[in-house]
Design an enzyme around this catalytic site. Structure first.
Site, PDB file in Angstrom:
ATOM      1  N   LEU A 114     -59.803  45.231  21.096  1.00 28.89           N
ATOM      2  CA  LEU A 114     -60.444  45.474  19.977  1.00 28.89           C
ATOM      3  C   LEU A 114     -59.522  45.226  19.157  1.00 28.89           C
ATOM      4  O   LEU A 114     -60.080  45.527  17.661  1.00 28.89           O
ATOM      5  CB  LEU A 114     -61.510  46.991  19.900  1.00 28.89           C
ATOM      6  CG  LEU A 114     -62.605  46.544  20.984  1.00 28.89           C
ATOM      7  CD1 LEU A 114     -63.719  47.889  20.729  1.00 28.89           C
ATOM      8  CD2 LEU A 114     -64.132  45.213  20.695  1.00 28.89           C
ATOM      9  N   ARG A 115     -58.243  45.084  19.250  1.00 33.70           N
ATOM     10  CA  ARG A 115     -57.366  45.213  17.661  1.00 33.70           C
ATOM     11  C   ARG A 115     -57.242  44.169  17.170  1.00 33.70           C
ATOM     12  O   ARG A 115     -57.229  44.056  16.004  1.00 33.70           O
ATOM     13  CB  ARG A 115     -55.561  45.713  19.047  1.00 33.70           C
ATOM     14  CG  ARG A 115     -54.852  45.261  17.925  1.00 33.70           C
ATOM     15  CD  ARG A 115     -53.567  45.710  18.903  1.00 33.70           C
ATOM     16  NE  ARG A 115     -53.332  47.152  19.082  1.00 33.70           N
ATOM     17  CZ  ARG A 115     -52.658  47.383  19.693  1.00 33.70           C
ATOM     18  NH1 ARG A 115     -51.991  47.239  20.501  1.00 33.70           N
ATOM     19  NH2 ARG A 115     -53.020  48.961  20.621  1.00 33.70           N
ATOM     20  N   GLY A 116     -57.972  42.871  17.136  1.00 30.89           N
ATOM     21  CA  GLY A 116     -58.237  41.738  16.176  1.00 30.89           C
ATOM     22  C   GLY A 116     -58.978  42.394  15.777  1.00 30.89           C
ATOM     23  O   GLY A 116     -59.262  42.163  13.934  1.00 30.89           O
TER      24      GLY A 116
END
Length: 338
Positions: A275-277
């Site tokens: 979920l870093r994007g």
């Protein structure tokens, strides 16, 4: 020699925007600038230092601790309970050279004090100097593996721990990582690549007027640096004022649910890991909106920042020969046209 003014850099708008976003919100996670030699990568990063508004720091602290943040204080400040004197200092922009030893980076025993006074004292390294500032690595893709591992640990925790020669020291080391390099000279390790919030591609200008303008400005700067810098002083001050206003505006800016949903849909379409994007898209779009003085974070902010935030997070697809930038542009067109 006077630093080449940030506002005098011709073109390379994506690179300049990414650096300014990282200056507005350090939680974005740093900037990676990859591209051809001689395209102004190092010049832009060093020019950023002159734009950064000064910060409050504890007087005499080798780590530049914030007097208003007693939590996570360094060993030096821990010995000064109560109110500590503060002064304004420039935000540090520290170069990490490729040939630096581990002792030079993390710190080591102060040999002079050990030999002359017989005391065990810690001599802070580059990570200590970079605390609350920027750590710049030129040719980051050529950095030794053991230094990459070290940087990954410190970047994740924000704390540098040194255990050697009978010393045991922990000090804050929170910095914005900025790297530049030429992809022809080697790829970056995936673990370090993932630590950069934004990745920017720079290329050699292909239109004649831009090339002429670059050469003319560089020649004027080298012939009379002080006169050249003075002519761009007002423009640099304007950008500095925008940075200061953006930092003040940032905490009050909320990201609407529909913008978050759009970010998630885009990352799903691209198949990014984790979920870093989405987190990076949210933070960078908000910082861009703050810098531009917008009242809310819109889809337009998201679309403009998407290539920088996502191009280095894509999985390799052997059936798709197009580059990562083209894949992001295609996904943006497909997802947001619906």
């Amino acid at each position: 020699m006077t630093t080449f003014p940030f506002s005098a850099i011709v073109a390379q708008d994506e690179m300049k925007r990414a650096l300014l976003i990282a200056a507005v919100d350090p939680s974005v996670g740093g900037v990676l600038v990859f591209g051809d030699r001689g395209t102004g990568k190092s010049t832009a990063i060093r020019g950023l230092a002159a734009l950064l508004p000064k910060m409050k720091a504890v007087v005499g602290c080798p780590y530049g601790c914030d007097p208003g943040q007693p939590a996570g204080q360094c060993p030096h400040c821990a010995k000064q309970p109560g109110k500590r004197k503060a002064h304004l200092v420039p935000v540090p922009v520290v170069d990490l050279p490729l040939g630096a030893t581990e002792d030079r980076v993390v710190g080591a025993l102060d040999l002079e004090r050990a030999l002359t006074l017989g005391e065990k004292a810690f001599e802070p390294g580059l990570l200590a100097r970079a605390n609350r500032g920027f750590l710049y690595i030129d040719e980051v893709n050529l950095l030794d593996d053991h230094l990459v591992d070290l940087l990954l640990d410190v970047a994740a925790s924000g704390v540098n721990t040194v255990e050697r020669e009978g010393l045991s020291v922990r000090h804050p080391a929170r910095f914005v990582l900025v790297g530049s390099g030429n992809p022809e000279e080697g790829e970056l390790r995936p673990q370090l690549l993932d630590r950069f919030g934004l990745a920017v591609e720079v290329t050699t200008p292909t239109d004649l007027p831009t090339r002429i303008d670059v050469v003319r400005r560089r020649d004027a700067y080298e012939r009379d640096p002080e006169k050249f810098c003075a002519s761009y002083e007002a423009a640099d001050r304007t950008i500095q004022a925008q940075l200061t206003a953006a930092r003040a505006r940032l905490p009050g800016l909320d990201v609407p649910d529909e913008t978050l949903e759009s970010a998630a849909r885009l990352c799903l379409a691209l198949g990014t890991d984790g979920l870093r994007g989405e987190l990076t898209l949210m933070r960078t779009a908000r910082a861009l909106a703050a810098f531009e003085g917008a009242e809310t974070v819109s889809l337009d902010h998201l679309v403009r920042i998407a290539p920088s935030a996502l191009r280095h997070r894509l999985r390799r697809n052997p059936l798709d020969e197009s580059g990562s930038t083209a894949r992001v542009a295609r996904a943006v067109a497909e997802v947001f046209s619906q």
